[in-house]
Design a protein around this motif. Structure first.
Motif, PDB file in Angstrom:
ATOM      1  N   ARG A 135     -13.919  -3.746  -4.521  1.00  0.00           N
ATOM      2  CA  ARG A 135     -13.977  -4.694  -3.394  1.00  0.00           C
ATOM      3  C   ARG A 135     -14.842  -5.908  -3.715  1.00  0.00           C
ATOM      4  O   ARG A 135     -14.861  -6.869  -2.965  1.00  0.00           O
ATOM      5  CB  ARG A 135     -14.555  -4.025  -2.128  1.00  0.00           C
ATOM      6  CG  ARG A 135     -13.802  -2.834  -1.565  1.00  0.00           C
ATOM      7  CD  ARG A 135     -12.352  -3.116  -1.304  1.00  0.00           C
ATOM      8  NE  ARG A 135     -11.530  -2.622  -2.403  1.00  0.00           N
ATOM      9  CZ  ARG A 135     -10.282  -3.006  -2.612  1.00  0.00           C
ATOM     10  NH1 ARG A 135      -9.696  -3.869  -1.828  1.00  0.00           N
ATOM     11  NH2 ARG A 135      -9.594  -2.533  -3.637  1.00  0.00           N
ATOM     12  N   GLN A 189      -5.529   4.012  -5.824  1.00  0.00           N
ATOM     13  CA  GLN A 189      -6.162   3.722  -4.532  1.00  0.00           C
ATOM     14  C   GLN A 189      -5.636   4.641  -3.441  1.00  0.00           C
ATOM     15  O   GLN A 189      -5.783   4.370  -2.250  1.00  0.00           O
ATOM     16  CB  GLN A 189      -5.926   2.267  -4.134  1.00  0.00           C
ATOM     17  CG  GLN A 189      -6.658   1.309  -5.030  1.00  0.00           C
ATOM     18  CD  GLN A 189      -6.716  -0.089  -4.428  1.00  0.00           C
ATOM     19  OE1 GLN A 189      -6.940  -0.260  -3.244  1.00  0.00           O
ATOM     20  NE2 GLN A 189      -6.505  -1.083  -5.265  1.00  0.00           N
ATOM     21  N   GLU A 218       0.853  -1.199   0.000  1.00  0.00           N
ATOM     22  CA  GLU A 218       0.000   0.000   0.000  1.00  0.00           C
ATOM     23  C   GLU A 218       0.890   1.250   0.000  1.00  0.00           C
ATOM     24  O   GLU A 218       0.680   2.191   0.766  1.00  0.00           O
ATOM     25  CB  GLU A 218      -0.936   0.008   1.222  1.00  0.00           C
ATOM     26  CG  GLU A 218      -1.853  -1.199   1.334  1.00  0.00           C
ATOM     27  CD  GLU A 218      -3.075  -1.154   0.426  1.00  0.00           C
ATOM     28  OE1 GLU A 218      -3.223  -0.184  -0.341  1.00  0.00           O
ATOM     29  OE2 GLU A 218      -3.866  -2.120   0.485  1.00  0.00           O
ATOM     30  N   GLY A 221      -8.224  -2.780   0.947  1.00  0.00           N
ATOM     31  CA  GLY A 221      -7.539  -4.079   0.986  1.00  0.00           C
ATOM     32  C   GLY A 221      -8.451  -5.282   1.228  1.00  0.00           C
ATOM     33  O   GLY A 221      -7.981  -6.403   1.195  1.00  0.00           O
ATOM     34  N   TRP A 265      -7.500 -10.457 -10.096  1.00  0.00           N
ATOM     35  CA  TRP A 265      -7.868 -11.822  -9.699  1.00  0.00           C
ATOM     36  C   TRP A 265      -9.128 -11.800  -8.852  1.00  0.00           C
ATOM     37  O   TRP A 265      -9.636 -12.829  -8.467  1.00  0.00           O
ATOM     38  CB  TRP A 265      -6.730 -12.480  -8.930  1.00  0.00           C
ATOM     39  CG  TRP A 265      -5.526 -12.658  -9.787  1.00  0.00           C
ATOM     40  CD1 TRP A 265      -4.474 -11.807  -9.909  1.00  0.00           C
ATOM     41  CD2 TRP A 265      -5.270 -13.739 -10.682  1.00  0.00           C
ATOM     42  NE1 TRP A 265      -3.572 -12.278 -10.808  1.00  0.00           N
ATOM     43  CE2 TRP A 265      -4.034 -13.484 -11.309  1.00  0.00           C
ATOM     44  CE3 TRP A 265      -5.970 -14.898 -11.022  1.00  0.00           C
ATOM     45  CZ2 TRP A 265      -3.467 -14.331 -12.240  1.00  0.00           C
ATOM     46  CZ3 TRP A 265      -5.407 -15.762 -11.947  1.00  0.00           C
ATOM     47  CH2 TRP A 265      -4.166 -15.474 -12.561  1.00  0.00           C
ATOM     48  N   ARG A 266      -9.585 -10.609  -8.537  1.00  0.00           N
ATOM     49  CA  ARG A 266     -10.734 -10.514  -7.637  1.00  0.00           C
ATOM     50  C   ARG A 266     -12.033 -10.245  -8.371  1.00  0.00           C
ATOM     51  O   ARG A 266     -13.016 -10.936  -8.178  1.00  0.00           O
ATOM     52  CB  ARG A 266     -10.480  -9.386  -6.628  1.00  0.00           C
ATOM     53  CG  ARG A 266     -11.666  -9.140  -5.706  1.00  0.00           C
ATOM     54  CD  ARG A 266     -11.453  -7.908  -4.848  1.00  0.00           C
ATOM     55  NE  ARG A 266     -10.322  -8.066  -3.949  1.00  0.00           N
ATOM     56  CZ  ARG A 266      -9.441  -7.112  -3.690  1.00  0.00           C
ATOM     57  NH1 ARG A 266      -9.562  -5.920  -4.256  1.00  0.00           N
ATOM     58  NH2 ARG A 266      -8.447  -7.315  -2.855  1.00  0.00           N
ATOM     59  N   GLU A 308     -12.227  -7.645   0.716  1.00  0.00           N
ATOM     60  CA  GLU A 308     -13.088  -8.067  -0.396  1.00  0.00           C
ATOM     61  C   GLU A 308     -14.275  -8.868   0.124  1.00  0.00           C
ATOM     62  O   GLU A 308     -14.193  -9.519   1.162  1.00  0.00           O
ATOM     63  CB  GLU A 308     -12.287  -8.894  -1.408  1.00  0.00           C
ATOM     64  CG  GLU A 308     -11.613 -10.116  -0.797  1.00  0.00           C
ATOM     65  CD  GLU A 308     -10.691 -10.844  -1.770  1.00  0.00           C
ATOM     66  OE1 GLU A 308     -10.149 -10.216  -2.693  1.00  0.00           O
ATOM     67  OE2 GLU A 308     -10.525 -12.065  -1.610  1.00  0.00           O
TER      68      GLU A 308
END
Ligand SMILES: Nc1ncnc2c1ncn2[C@@H]1O[C@H](COP(=O)(O)OP(=O)(O)OP(=O)(O)O)[C@@H](O)[C@H]1O
Length: 819
Positions: A508, A69, A40, A422, A104-105, A424
């Motif tokens: 998220r 972000q 971060e 950070g 990937w989220r 999800e």
């Protein structure tokens, strides 16, 4: 710092100072951590960067971050520090850069939305940021949008959306979160969830402080602490418990003004003094309704200043005033006790217990108590005042810091977007994406020219902040132009931060994302779909027609609702009918008349009575020690009471001395034992000063022992533990030493205490030796008669050999008689 206080940022600055001045510190860290990963990184402030660079610069450092972000601009973090990373850490300008551009989220549609929102930022970014790509095999996921007429509709739609997702069958329930810019007014959304029975949890202090019982509790604490906390008193006055009407509230306010122009004896102050007072206080400080309530509580009956109050009003106000005065006299209590007392006196614990529609029941009050405990743990000397100030700060800070709670499948977590950093969830809703809220306008376009702001030139990140060319302007016109473009830059910077906030929120979601808004809440002008929704619409991600152009109603339809809130509120609200009926039923009931439960009640009462009776009888333990055997035989009742209510025993020196001596003997005979323990005396052991004295006493015992008849003998066994089955128990025998002398065995028990006073005392102690004899005989397979036994009272150098030891049958007989 001059006042002995430092902040977190001071700590970093001071740490940096230390590292600069004391190279050893930097070297130590460098050698300890040879490879460093900074996550971060876009949130790192200038001084943090300097500290990290000082510590780890020059190699072995990798930073991971996402300039899009960066949402901590207001506290000095800047996305452009990512661009400067190579330079800051002393490497070559072009530190190797790797792009993490596969998401990937997020599923496809969520990712499309994220990419659309972030496109303008990428275009202006100081470092290149690639467009996020779908992961291989990613599904489309869901992007849903609702836009209602009023916030009530919006909240209902959001709650329904969550309800549907959480109810879907098959597999583990999904995780879910509602992400808000601020938790201040989140109640309308949580109420909609509660109404539908959807589990939710508001994370952090902010949520807790919204709980109605906690709001009352905090209001009371403020009223106790601060005479200018009038608005909080107003909450109590007009709340369901005291129900003070408008006329009496007005009268109280007038009484406050009347008092503020008078001295302590209610004599009018001179005009001149009043003017001075007025000039030196701010609007709310002059007249205090809290002072007025105090005055009213103690004013004599029929005092002229009370004539505007209703009779019932005076009665209730006085009751409240007395309650507050009593509580105020206790504010010196330990903070936790005070909070518990206020809860009880204000009947808040009863309220939440009795109110089946209280959103989270006791959990709110319990959570608050935990909060107080946390505060006390950090600041034991802190009183009510510092706690209340801390509470304000904690609320603000907490809402902005990333949360650490785990996601809870099946529960909607409610938190701020800042808190979601950070994290999800499967299903994410972002409400209030309306003009003026997300994105919101800057509070001021003036940047550092606004009141209370530090000029940017003093800030470490000044190079990244809008510049006002006041030094270089030669003419007023030049300044005006510079000023206008500066204000524009301030506005743009704020808008970019809002966009990053939206981006963080949207990214998220692992599966489904809902964006929502509505025209009307508690404002005079409608708030239409915000810029971000419009952009998604323009990109074709929101179906045309989903976002309405204008509200149906031109005036706030919620105004009607507000105008019809009953006031003062009814104490029992919708519960009134049921509670009154229940109370009447209880009042009318004949306690003696049989009920369907009578039999159960009788049985339960009898069961309880029996249990109490049985509690008198105590189950003896299966394992008993040989040294306690005599207690069972001689005073079974005392042992039983000791077992029923065990009391801690005072550790006394003699016992410890005994332990040390026994260990020493064991070691002396070379049979193992706690040699280190004795050798280490006293420095290495965790003993206090007394132990110095103990070690002297120990030496005396040791010298005496060396002169004893056993000193030169070789023992057959030392510290032998034998478990002797005896009746239906096990007797634990810890034999100090056994010697073989003249063909017979001799058991010896070393005693560091005093020798028995009389024959009786000795007779009791003998049980122990008799049991040892029995145990050793069984263990060795020899006849008890071939074994002698002796006590050696070392301190007095006295050997006591009982003439006769109890036989097995004698022991059994006594035991069964006693138990
Ligand atoms: N190579 C991979 N293969 C499969 N799944 C992955 C891979 N890398 C990460 N993930 C998953 O993708 C999700 C996001 O990963 P992670 O939290 O590391 O991203 P991040 O870049 O830190 O995100 P952000 O900064 O936006 O919070 C996680 O659920 C993680 O388990």
């Amino acid at each position: 710092m001059r006042r002995g206080l430092i902040e977190f940022s001071d700590q970093i600055a001071l740490a940096l100072e230390i590292c600069r001045r004391v190279p050893g510190v930097t070297d130590a860290y460098k050698s300890r951590f040879r490879v460093v990963l900074l996550d971060e990184y876009q949130d790192t402030s200038v001084v943090q960067t300097r500290l990290l660079a000082q510590l780890f610069g020059g190699g072995g450092v990798m930073a991971v971050g996402d300039p899009h972000q960066s949402i901590y601009g207001w506290r000095g973090a800047s996305a452009s520090n990512l661009a400067r990373f190579g330079r800051d850490f002393g490497g070559a300008d072009g530190a190797p850069t790797f792009a993490l551009s596969t998401s990937w989220r997020n599923p496809g549609r969520v990712l499309d939305a994220a990419n659309t929102l972030v496109a303008p930022l990428s275009a202006a970014s100081p470092i290149p940021v690639e467009r996020l790509e779908r992961r291989p095999g990613s599904g489309d996921g869901e992007l849903a949008v609702v836009f209602g007429e009023t916030v009530l509709e919006e909240a209902a739609a959001v709650a329904d959306w969550f309800g549907e997702r959480l109810r879907r069958r098959g597999g583990a329930p999904p995780t879910a979160a509602m992400l808000c810019r601020s938790l201040k007014k989140v109640a309308v959304f949580t109420r909609a969830l509660a109404d539908r029975g959807i589990p939710f949890r508001v994370l952090g202090v902010g949520g807790l402080l919204e709980d109605p019982a906690v709001v009352d509790l905090v209001a009371t604490l403020r009223v106790l602490h601060d005479p200018t906390a009038g608005p909080y008193l107003l909450r109590l006055l007009t709340g369901a418990r005291w129900r003070i009407g408008v006329r009496d509230v007005k009268a109280l306010r007038e009484l406050a003004s009347w008092l503020s122009a008078r001295d302590a004896g209610q004599q009018q102050l001179a005009e001149e003094v009043r003017d001075l007072l007025r000039a030196s206080t701010v609007a709310d400080e002059g007249a205090s309704i809290i002072d007025a309530l105090d005055f009213l509580t103690t004013a004599p009956e029929g005092h002229g200043a009370l004539r505007d109050f209703s009779e019932e009003g005076v009665r209730r106000l006085r009751a409240l005033g007395r309650e507050l005065a009593a509580l105020r006299s206790r504010v010196g209590l330990d903070l936790l006790d005070l909070v518990a007392l206020v809860q009880q006196e204000m009947l808040l614990d009863v309220e939440v217990a009795a109110n089946e529609s209280a959103p989270i029941g006791r959990a709110g009050l319990d959570g608050f108590t935990e909060l107080v405990a946390d505060f006390v743990a950090g600041d034991a000397s802190g009183g009510l005042g510092s706690f209340l100030s801390w509470l304000e700060l904690a609320e603000e800070r907490e809402n902005l810091s990333p949360r650490t709670e785990e996601a809870e499948p099946g529960t909607v977590q409610v938190l701020t977007i800042h808190g979601a950093k950070g994290l999800e969830w499967d299903a994410v809703a972002v409400p209030r994406m309306v003009d003026g809220e997300l994105p919101a306008p800057p509070r001021s376009k003036q940047g550092w020219l606004a009141f209370g702001e530090l000029p940017y030139e003093f800030r470490g990140d000044s190079a990244d902040l809008p510049h006002l060319p006041w030094r270089s302007a030669d003419t007023g016109k030049q300044f005006d132009e510079g000023y206008t473009s500066y204000c524009g830059a301030v506005t743009d910077a704020f808008a970019a931060e809002q966009r990053r906030l939206a981006y963080v929120a949207v990214t998220r979601a692992k599966d489904a994302l809902l964006l929502s808004g509505s025209f009307w809440w508690n404002q005079r002008k409608p708030r239409g779909p915000g810029l971000f929704l419009r952009e998604l619409e323009a990109a074709g991600l929101i179906e045309a027609g989903t976002l309405p152009e204008a509200p149906i109603s031109e005036e706030n339809p919620l105004d009607d609702l507000v105008a019809h809130v009953p006031w003062p509120s009814a104490p029992l609200g919708t519960r009134e009918e049921r509670v009154l009926a229940a109370a009447a039923a209880v009042g009318d009931a004949n306690p003696a008349s049989p009920t369907p439960w009578s039999e159960h009640i009788d049985l339960l009462v009898e069961e309880r009575a029996r249990r109490l009776r049985e509690a008198e009888l105590v189950e003896l333990p299966v394992r008993i020690s040989a040294s306690a055997f005599k207690d069972y035989i001689t005073d079974a009742a005392r042992v039983a009471s000791g077992l029923r209510r065990p009391m801690p025993q005072r550790p006394f020196r003699q016992t410890r001395l005994g332990t040390l001596f026994h260990s020493w003997v064991e070691q002396r005979y070379g049979m193992g034992g706690l040699d280190e323990l004795v050798d280490a005396l006293p420095a290495d052991r965790d003993l206090d000063l007394d132990d110095l004295v103990e070690s002297e006493e120990l030496e005396v015992l040791q010298r005496t022992f060396e002169q004893s008849e056993w000193a030169d003998l070789r023992p057959d066994a030392v510290e032998l533990e034998i478990h002797l089955p005896f009746e239906d128990r096990i007797v634990v025998c810890k034999i100090d030493a056994v010697f073989e002398r003249d063909g017979r065995f001799e058991i010896v028990d070393w005693k560091t205490g005093k020798a028995p006073k009389d024959a009786d005392d000795l007779a009791q102690k003998q049980y122990q030796l008799a049991l040892y004899r029995l145990a050793f005989a069984a263990w060795r397979g020899v006849a008890p008669e071939s074994i002698d036994a002796a006590f050696y009272f070392v301190q007095e150098d006295r050997v006591i050999r009982p003439e006769r030891l109890y036989s097995e049958s004698e022991l059994r007989e006594r035991w069964s008689k006693a138990t």
